[in-house]
Motif scaffolding. Structure first.
Motif, PDB file in Angstrom:
ATOM      1  N   THR A  69      -7.222  -1.673  -2.222  1.00 45.22           N
ATOM      2  CA  THR A  69      -7.402  -2.159  -0.948  1.00 45.22           C
ATOM      3  C   THR A  69      -8.126  -1.347  -0.289  1.00 45.22           C
ATOM      4  OG1 THR A  69      -5.384  -1.285   0.328  1.00 45.22           O
ATOM      5  CG2 THR A  69      -4.971  -3.608  -0.613  1.00 45.22           C
ATOM      6  N   VAL A  70      -8.872  -1.704   1.160  1.00 44.34           N
ATOM      7  CA  VAL A  70      -9.641  -0.805   2.078  1.00 44.34           C
ATOM      8  C   VAL A  70      -8.617   0.221   2.558  1.00 44.34           C
ATOM      9  CG1 VAL A  70     -11.040  -0.428   3.974  1.00 44.34           C
ATOM     10  CG2 VAL A  70     -11.313  -2.350   2.381  1.00 44.34           C
ATOM     11  N   LYS A  71      -7.608  -0.114   2.866  1.00 48.53           N
ATOM     12  CA  LYS A  71      -6.486   1.073   3.396  1.00 48.53           C
ATOM     13  C   LYS A  71      -6.130   2.055   2.326  1.00 48.53           C
ATOM     14  CE  LYS A  71      -2.914   2.019   6.088  1.00 48.53           C
ATOM     15  NZ  LYS A  71      -2.570   3.220   5.467  1.00 48.53           N
ATOM     16  N   GLN A  72      -5.833   1.666   1.093  1.00 49.68           N
ATOM     17  CA  GLN A  72      -5.749   2.811   0.144  1.00 49.68           C
ATOM     18  C   GLN A  72      -7.023   3.515  -0.266  1.00 49.68           C
ATOM     19  OE1 GLN A  72      -4.425   0.708  -3.617  1.00 49.68           O
ATOM     20  NE2 GLN A  72      -2.864  -0.606  -2.698  1.00 49.68           N
ATOM     21  N   GLN A 100      -9.054   4.506   2.239  1.00 47.81           N
ATOM     22  CA  GLN A 100      -9.148   5.292   3.290  1.00 47.81           C
ATOM     23  C   GLN A 100      -8.054   6.448   3.153  1.00 47.81           C
ATOM     24  OE1 GLN A 100      -8.473   2.472   6.196  1.00 47.81           O
ATOM     25  NE2 GLN A 100     -10.662   2.210   6.753  1.00 47.81           N
ATOM     26  N   ASP A 101      -6.849   6.038   2.665  1.00 43.77           N
ATOM     27  CA  ASP A 101      -5.852   6.875   2.355  1.00 43.77           C
ATOM     28  C   ASP A 101      -6.209   7.822   1.288  1.00 43.77           C
ATOM     29  OD1 ASP A 101      -4.258   6.211   4.589  1.00 43.77           O
ATOM     30  OD2 ASP A 101      -3.084   4.678   3.196  1.00 43.77           O
ATOM     31  N   ASN A 104      -9.027  -8.839  -1.440  1.00 41.66           N
ATOM     32  CA  ASN A 104      -8.267  -7.326  -0.947  1.00 41.66           C
ATOM     33  C   ASN A 104      -9.342  -6.312  -1.633  1.00 41.66           C
ATOM     34  OD1 ASN A 104      -6.207  -8.258   0.569  1.00 41.66           O
ATOM     35  ND2 ASN A 104      -5.194  -9.065  -1.375  1.00 41.66           N
ATOM     36  N   THR A 138       0.405   4.246  -2.784  1.00 40.45           N
ATOM     37  CA  THR A 138      -0.254   5.265  -2.320  1.00 40.45           C
ATOM     38  C   THR A 138       0.554   6.605  -2.376  1.00 40.45           C
ATOM     39  OG1 THR A 138      -1.660   3.972  -0.807  1.00 40.45           O
ATOM     40  CG2 THR A 138      -1.534   6.311  -0.183  1.00 40.45           C
ATOM     41  N   ARG A 152      -8.497  10.809   2.643  1.00 40.02           N
ATOM     42  CA  ARG A 152      -7.603  11.625   3.176  1.00 40.02           C
ATOM     43  C   ARG A 152      -6.852  12.634   2.383  1.00 40.02           C
ATOM     44  NH1 ARG A 152      -3.195  10.815   5.161  1.00 40.02           N
ATOM     45  NH2 ARG A 152      -3.051   8.536   4.732  1.00 40.02           N
ATOM     46  N   TYR A 203     -17.278  -0.310   0.797  1.00 31.91           N
ATOM     47  CA  TYR A 203     -16.845   0.918   1.432  1.00 31.91           C
ATOM     48  C   TYR A 203     -17.432   1.979   0.572  1.00 31.91           C
ATOM     49  CZ  TYR A 203     -13.225   4.482   2.563  1.00 31.91           C
ATOM     50  OH  TYR A 203     -12.667   5.460   3.153  1.00 31.91           O
ATOM     51  N   ASP A 224       0.958  -1.130  -0.107  1.00 37.63           N
ATOM     52  CA  ASP A 224      -0.047   0.101  -0.186  1.00 37.63           C
ATOM     53  C   ASP A 224       0.846   1.228   0.048  1.00 37.63           C
ATOM     54  OD1 ASP A 224      -2.493  -1.202  -0.065  1.00 37.63           O
ATOM     55  OD2 ASP A 224      -2.468  -1.542   2.282  1.00 37.63           O
ATOM     56  N   GLU A 225       1.777   1.441   0.831  1.00 31.69           N
ATOM     57  CA  GLU A 225       2.684   2.529   0.941  1.00 31.69           C
ATOM     58  C   GLU A 225       3.191   2.881  -0.099  1.00 31.69           C
ATOM     59  OE1 GLU A 225       1.980  -0.082   4.010  1.00 31.69           O
ATOM     60  OE2 GLU A 225       3.814  -0.477   2.646  1.00 31.69           O
TER      61      GLU A 225
END
Ligand code: ADP
Ligand code: ZN
Length: 227
Positions: A89-92, A94-95, A178, A65, A98, A185, A61-62
């Motif tokens: 991914t859900v993390k992506q 959310q980022d 993923n 992103t 932001r 979401y 992800d890092e």
């Protein structure tokens, strides 16, 4: 307008991006294209991700992103953009929320391009891509005017290293585990726009443009004004 294109590999995200960017004057940001470019250049990032991409796994992800954040921050506020292959991914996701909040550019829609497995497999195994500009073709469904040559830029067409049956299976597994959760979401945010992507890309495009017009997101003026 800020758009995200979601869907399994072979759903037609890249082709749809090419069609929509012309109508809507959007900047196309494809993380797959950017990552392949890094691999071609053999940059440090390119070397780090090569094995993952070629085996059909997701890149951390890092890494992705950060690439997307840089591109988005470089856009001026009036420029629309079309994210293709991100978030995955859900993390992506959310980022991304932001990042867009920080530049005060909320997402308009997450377009979910739903496609069935037989269609996906046919599309991926027959896919050819321009080496120079990334435009996707298909040997049967969407052949270039001249075999092996890109209609848009004259670049050579090639078959992606991950467009083989074994790797496609891994990519589908990654998608289900993923990426598919992102659909909920965006549904919760009221931003999801689901389209039947087993159909021709041009038919999908017509539906999307109709919807944007009905929602007042896209008018004739936008289409005719030059930047
Ligand atoms: P497709 O949608 O046809 O599977 P892409 O060109 O979008 O292909 O992506 C190719 C590969 O690049 C993925 O299988 C993955 O390894 C990597 N990749 C692209 N975007 C992302 C992302 N947002 N997060 C993690 N990996 C990514
Ligand atoms: Zn080309």
């Amino acid at each position: 307008m800020k758009l995200v294109l979601l869907g399994p590999p072979g759903a037609g995200k890249g082709t749809q991006a090419q069609l929509l960017k012309k109508d809507l004057k959007l900047i196309h940001i494809s993380t797959g294209d950017i990552l392949r470019e890094e691999m071609k250049k053999e940059s440090p990032v390119g070397k780090e991700i090569k094995k993952l991409v070629e085996s059909g796994k997701l890149v951390p992800d890092e890494i992705v992103t950060q690439i997307v954040a840089e591109r988005l921050k470089a856009l001026d506020s009036k420029t629309g953009c079309l994210l293709d292959g991100f978030p995955r991914t859900v993390k992506q996701a959310q980022d991304l929320d932001r990042i867009l909040k920080a530049i005060q550019q909320p997402l308009d829609y997450a377009i979910y391009m739903a496609a069935s497995l037989p269609v996906i497999l046919k599309r991926l195994t027959g896919r050819r891509v321009c080496k120079k500009c990334g435009t996707p073709y298909h040997v049967k469904n969407r052949p270039p005017k001249k075999e092996g040559v890109c209609d848009l830029c004259g670049g050579a067409l090639y078959q992606r290293a991950d467009d083989n049956e074994g790797t496609i299976k891994t990519r589908m597994q990654e998608y289900t585990a993923n990426t598919a959760p992102i659909i909920q979401y965006y549904e919760k945010q009221g931003k999801l726009l689901k389209v039947d992507s087993d159909r021709e890309s041009e038919d999908v495009q017509v539906d999307l443009l109709k919807k944007f017009k009905a929602d007042g997101k896209f008018d004739h003026h936008q289409n005719t004004t030059r930047a």
